[in-house]
Design a protein around this motif. Structure first.
Motif, PDB file in Angstrom:
ATOM      1  N   GLY A 235      20.771  41.132  24.501  1.00 25.41           N
ATOM      2  CA  GLY A 235      21.622  39.854  23.777  1.00 25.41           C
ATOM      3  C   GLY A 235      22.633  39.692  23.546  1.00 25.41           C
ATOM      4  O   GLY A 235      23.673  40.511  24.380  1.00 25.41           O
ATOM      5  N   ALA A 236      22.773  38.735  22.650  1.00 23.88           N
ATOM      6  CA  ALA A 236      24.833  38.642  22.013  1.00 23.88           C
ATOM      7  C   ALA A 236      25.224  39.383  20.629  1.00 23.88           C
ATOM      8  O   ALA A 236      23.990  38.674  19.995  1.00 23.88           O
ATOM      9  CB  ALA A 236      24.588  36.803  22.390  1.00 23.88           C
ATOM     10  N   LEU A 237      25.718  39.667  20.188  1.00 22.39           N
ATOM     11  CA  LEU A 237      26.172  39.709  19.077  1.00 22.39           C
ATOM     12  C   LEU A 237      27.684  39.372  19.089  1.00 22.39           C
ATOM     13  O   LEU A 237      28.945  40.018  19.875  1.00 22.39           O
ATOM     14  CB  LEU A 237      26.449  41.640  18.895  1.00 22.39           C
ATOM     15  CG  LEU A 237      26.832  42.038  17.793  1.00 22.39           C
ATOM     16  CD1 LEU A 237      26.078  41.448  16.096  1.00 22.39           C
ATOM     17  CD2 LEU A 237      26.750  43.527  17.642  1.00 22.39           C
ATOM     18  N   SER A 238      27.547  38.685  17.953  1.00 21.03           N
ATOM     19  CA  SER A 238      29.321  38.641  17.828  1.00 21.03           C
ATOM     20  C   SER A 238      29.848  39.146  15.974  1.00 21.03           C
ATOM     21  O   SER A 238      28.842  38.414  15.328  1.00 21.03           O
ATOM     22  CB  SER A 238      29.407  37.206  17.760  1.00 21.03           C
ATOM     23  OG  SER A 238      31.310  36.444  17.799  1.00 21.03           O
ATOM     24  N   VAL A 239      31.059  39.677  16.477  1.00 21.25           N
ATOM     25  CA  VAL A 239      31.939  40.083  15.089  1.00 21.25           C
ATOM     26  C   VAL A 239      32.934  39.851  15.311  1.00 21.25           C
ATOM     27  O   VAL A 239      34.317  40.118  15.524  1.00 21.25           O
ATOM     28  CB  VAL A 239      32.063  41.508  14.820  1.00 21.25           C
ATOM     29  CG1 VAL A 239      31.929  41.990  13.266  1.00 21.25           C
ATOM     30  CG2 VAL A 239      30.065  42.127  15.075  1.00 21.25           C
ATOM     31  N   ASP A 240      33.821  38.883  13.646  1.00 18.50           N
ATOM     32  CA  ASP A 240      35.247  38.294  13.452  1.00 18.50           C
ATOM     33  C   ASP A 240      35.355  38.020  14.356  1.00 18.50           C
ATOM     34  O   ASP A 240      36.811  37.542  15.605  1.00 18.50           O
ATOM     35  CB  ASP A 240      35.311  40.166  13.369  1.00 18.50           C
ATOM     36  CG  ASP A 240      36.088  39.680  11.977  1.00 18.50           C
ATOM     37  OD1 ASP A 240      35.818  38.606  11.443  1.00 18.50           O
ATOM     38  OD2 ASP A 240      36.450  40.899  10.929  1.00 18.50           O
ATOM     39  N   GLY A 241      34.416  37.260  15.905  1.00 20.59           N
ATOM     40  CA  GLY A 241      35.310  36.209  16.710  1.00 20.59           C
ATOM     41  C   GLY A 241      35.099  37.004  17.675  1.00 20.59           C
ATOM     42  O   GLY A 241      35.482  36.818  19.154  1.00 20.59           O
ATOM     43  N   VAL A 242      35.041  38.378  18.444  1.00 27.52           N
ATOM     44  CA  VAL A 242      34.235  39.026  19.416  1.00 27.52           C
ATOM     45  C   VAL A 242      33.177  39.123  19.757  1.00 27.52           C
ATOM     46  O   VAL A 242      32.531  40.034  19.186  1.00 27.52           O
ATOM     47  CB  VAL A 242      35.143  41.102  18.553  1.00 27.52           C
ATOM     48  CG1 VAL A 242      35.343  41.194  20.161  1.00 27.52           C
ATOM     49  CG2 VAL A 242      36.921  40.628  18.193  1.00 27.52           C
ATOM     50  N   ASP A 243      32.605  38.983  21.018  1.00 28.04           N
ATOM     51  CA  ASP A 243      31.670  38.518  21.673  1.00 28.04           C
ATOM     52  C   ASP A 243      31.499  39.563  22.020  1.00 28.04           C
ATOM     53  O   ASP A 243      32.250  40.770  22.774  1.00 28.04           O
ATOM     54  CB  ASP A 243      31.800  37.361  22.497  1.00 28.04           C
ATOM     55  CG  ASP A 243      31.622  36.516  21.917  1.00 28.04           C
ATOM     56  OD1 ASP A 243      31.439  36.261  20.231  1.00 28.04           O
ATOM     57  OD2 ASP A 243      32.023  35.449  22.457  1.00 28.04           O
ATOM     58  N   TYR A 244      29.984  40.457  21.626  1.00 23.65           N
ATOM     59  CA  TYR A 244      29.853  41.368  22.491  1.00 23.65           C
ATOM     60  C   TYR A 244      28.119  41.168  23.543  1.00 23.65           C
ATOM     61  O   TYR A 244      27.947  40.821  22.836  1.00 23.65           O
ATOM     62  CB  TYR A 244      29.366  42.920  21.898  1.00 23.65           C
ATOM     63  CG  TYR A 244      29.948  43.347  20.789  1.00 23.65           C
ATOM     64  CD1 TYR A 244      31.161  44.493  21.153  1.00 23.65           C
ATOM     65  CD2 TYR A 244      30.728  42.771  19.573  1.00 23.65           C
ATOM     66  CE1 TYR A 244      32.221  45.026  20.089  1.00 23.65           C
ATOM     67  CE2 TYR A 244      31.742  42.611  18.773  1.00 23.65           C
ATOM     68  CZ  TYR A 244      32.422  44.459  19.542  1.00 23.65           C
ATOM     69  OH  TYR A 244      33.707  44.432  18.106  1.00 23.65           O
ATOM     70  N   ASP A 245      28.665  41.672  24.767  1.00 22.88           N
ATOM     71  CA  ASP A 245      27.564  41.701  25.628  1.00 22.88           C
ATOM     72  C   ASP A 245      26.440  42.335  25.839  1.00 22.88           C
ATOM     73  O   ASP A 245      27.134  44.225  26.097  1.00 22.88           O
ATOM     74  CB  ASP A 245      27.611  41.403  27.414  1.00 22.88           C
ATOM     75  CG  ASP A 245      26.641  40.938  27.989  1.00 22.88           C
ATOM     76  OD1 ASP A 245      26.020  40.585  28.028  1.00 22.88           O
ATOM     77  OD2 ASP A 245      26.900  41.548  29.278  1.00 22.88           O
ATOM     78  N   VAL A 246      25.236  42.242  24.550  1.00 22.58           N
ATOM     79  CA  VAL A 246      24.992  44.472  24.565  1.00 22.58           C
ATOM     80  C   VAL A 246      23.633  43.812  25.806  1.00 22.58           C
ATOM     81  O   VAL A 246      22.173  43.291  26.190  1.00 22.58           O
ATOM     82  CB  VAL A 246      23.551  43.436  22.647  1.00 22.58           C
ATOM     83  CG1 VAL A 246      22.656  44.410  22.748  1.00 22.58           C
ATOM     84  CG2 VAL A 246      25.139  43.317  22.187  1.00 22.58           C
ATOM     85  N   GLN A 247      23.772  45.316  26.389  1.00 22.22           N
ATOM     86  CA  GLN A 247      22.502  45.316  27.236  1.00 22.22           C
ATOM     87  C   GLN A 247      22.155  46.581  27.250  1.00 22.22           C
ATOM     88  O   GLN A 247      22.125  47.784  26.615  1.00 22.22           O
ATOM     89  CB  GLN A 247      23.725  45.201  29.145  1.00 22.22           C
ATOM     90  CG  GLN A 247      23.849  44.658  29.405  1.00 22.22           C
ATOM     91  CD  GLN A 247      23.262  42.993  29.041  1.00 22.22           C
ATOM     92  OE1 GLN A 247      21.754  43.284  30.060  1.00 22.22           O
ATOM     93  NE2 GLN A 247      23.023  41.463  28.742  1.00 22.22           N
ATOM     94  N   PRO A 248      20.779  46.705  27.564  1.00 24.93           N
ATOM     95  CA  PRO A 248      19.960  47.835  26.976  1.00 24.93           C
ATOM     96  C   PRO A 248      20.349  49.281  27.339  1.00 24.93           C
ATOM     97  O   PRO A 248      20.127  50.509  26.925  1.00 24.93           O
ATOM     98  CB  PRO A 248      18.050  48.057  28.160  1.00 24.93           C
ATOM     99  CG  PRO A 248      18.869  46.224  29.109  1.00 24.93           C
ATOM    100  CD  PRO A 248      20.029  45.857  28.827  1.00 24.93           C
ATOM    101  N   ASP A 249      21.434  48.945  28.485  1.00 19.45           N
ATOM    102  CA  ASP A 249      21.953  50.731  29.088  1.00 19.45           C
ATOM    103  C   ASP A 249      22.705  51.483  28.387  1.00 19.45           C
ATOM    104  O   ASP A 249      23.446  52.325  28.927  1.00 19.45           O
ATOM    105  CB  ASP A 249      22.422  50.695  30.885  1.00 19.45           C
ATOM    106  CG  ASP A 249      23.347  49.549  30.740  1.00 19.45           C
ATOM    107  OD1 ASP A 249      23.635  48.341  29.828  1.00 19.45           O
ATOM    108  OD2 ASP A 249      24.160  49.597  31.473  1.00 19.45           O
ATOM    109  N   ALA A 250      23.526  50.550  27.618  1.00 21.46           N
ATOM    110  CA  ALA A 250      24.058  51.140  26.637  1.00 21.46           C
ATOM    111  C   ALA A 250      24.240  50.848  25.095  1.00 21.46           C
ATOM    112  O   ALA A 250      24.571  51.249  24.560  1.00 21.46           O
ATOM    113  CB  ALA A 250      25.685  50.494  27.004  1.00 21.46           C
TER     114      ALA A 250
END
Length: 378
Positions: A158-173
């Protein structure tokens, strides 16, 4: 008395509708816990996210939180509302938990615009849900803990955003664990301490809760002790991702915790699992990143926001702190969730993994030389 759609299923445990539990104890709760992380063994300030949502039927409250540790930042969004008739409604304003497939797939989300963190994440279990030993403790004749819990490791998408930084959350990582627990434990507004205030040893609390993820299995360790080392509970299991293999009891847990000088925070730990025949295996724990989940989330450090505490029909708040500015004394009064790396050794077999090492030693503890609540490691 109000019926819900769940009452149409043959799942009742007592002569009441489903939304009424089988005890009038104010401290009954029913809750979710999730953690989510990438591989944080490097030097980058990757987020260490923890999410909780709890239902408190006898207090008429449902509340939840999301807390992120990123670098020196401790970022919290918390929400509370009046509990309604529909126990399937696991939303509190912008925070929501959805069971997409029981014991397999869940979604957690926090809409943007309510603080410096937002996410829309799906957890996929990679192994079976492991039921843990029942947690029971009586203090000064009163039952203070009587709970059940199961735990699972899994991956996140899914997607995670912290302090304006977006993370592409993928199951391999991106990995983590989640648990479900329910029963009786202290919640809500603080009760008068009474006699317990004069008998501090009765409230001493030594706690290890570790969920370690390896390639083919997870290891789950639970230890709760009194000051003397007497066990309230203790267990260590290897849970195979292959559901055809039964979980394996690893043996009695022995622990050797190393502390950061001047604190009660672990700098490292060795756990040994000893079987009756004398054979043993062990795991080395290296804490990497600490999430101080007691601050701002309701675990009891602040008297104006505690799990199950009445906050009105609906309330959402954002809280932000610097880790370097947190009160060092208050850090000693709540468990801390450490993202950690692990090395498990069983004879010639060695495996590396990572995951959760939750730890607390509150009050006196003889093995580690803490005579009172404020003593720290040399």
């Amino acid at each position: 008395m109000t019926l819900s759609e769940m009452d149409d299923y043959p799942i009742h445990q007592i002569a009441e509708v489903v939304r009424h539990v089988g005890t009038s104890d104010r401290n009954f709760y029913d809750r979710y816990y999730f953690n989510c992380h990438g591989d944080m063994r490097g030097d980058g300030p990757d987020p260490w996210l923890i999410v909780g949502l709890g239902v408190y039927p006898n207090l008429g409250v449902v509340d939840g939180f999301a807390v992120v540790r990123r670098g020196d930042d401790h970022i919290v969004v918390r929400a509370s509302k009046a509990l309604g008739d529909n126990r399937n409604d696991l939303s509190i304003g912008p925070l929501k938990v959805q069971v997409l497939a029981g014991l397999q797939r869940l979604r957690v989300s926090l809409e943007p615009g309510h603080g410096d963190v937002s996410f829309d994440l799906v957890f996929d279990a990679e192994g079976p849900a492991q039921l843990e030993p029942r947690h029971f403790q009586r203090q000064l004749e009163r039952v203070t803990f009587d709970t059940m819990r199961f735990v699972q490791t899994g991956t996140w998408t899914g997607a995670l955003s912290v302090d304006g930084v977006d993370y592409d959350v993928q199951p391999d990582a991106w990995r983590g664990n989640r648990d479900r627990s329910w029963g009786v434990r202290p919640v809500g507004e603080a009760e008068p301490a009474g006699r317990r205030a004069a008998e501090s040893d009765a409230a001493s609390f030594f706690w290890i809760y570790s969920v370690m993820r390896f390639d083919e299995y997870a290891i789950v360790v639970i230890v709760q002790e009194l000051r003397t080392g007497e066990r309230i509970m203790g267990d260590a299991r290897r849970v195979w991702n292959d559901i055809s293999r039964e979980p394996e009891w690893l043996g009695r847990v022995e622990h050797d915790i190393e502390f950061v000088s001047g604190t009660r925070e672990p700098s490292g730990a060795t756990l040994r699992f000893v079987k009756p025949d004398g054979s043993a295996s062990n795991v080395r724990c290296e804490p990497r990143v600490a999430n101080y989940i007691g601050f701002g989330t309701g675990y009891g450090l602040e008297q104006d926001w505690r799990h199950g505490m009445w906050q009105g029909d609906e309330k959402v708040e954002a809280v932000r702190n610097r880790i370097s500015e947190l009160d060092p004394t208050m850090k000693m009064f709540c468990p801390v969730d450490h993202y950690s790396t692990f090395t498990y050794t069983d004879g010639a077999d060695v495996a590396s993994g990572d995951g959760l090492f939750e730890f607390a030693v509150i009050g006196p503890h003889d093995q580690y030389g803490f005579p009172d609540y404020l003593a720290t490691a040399p």
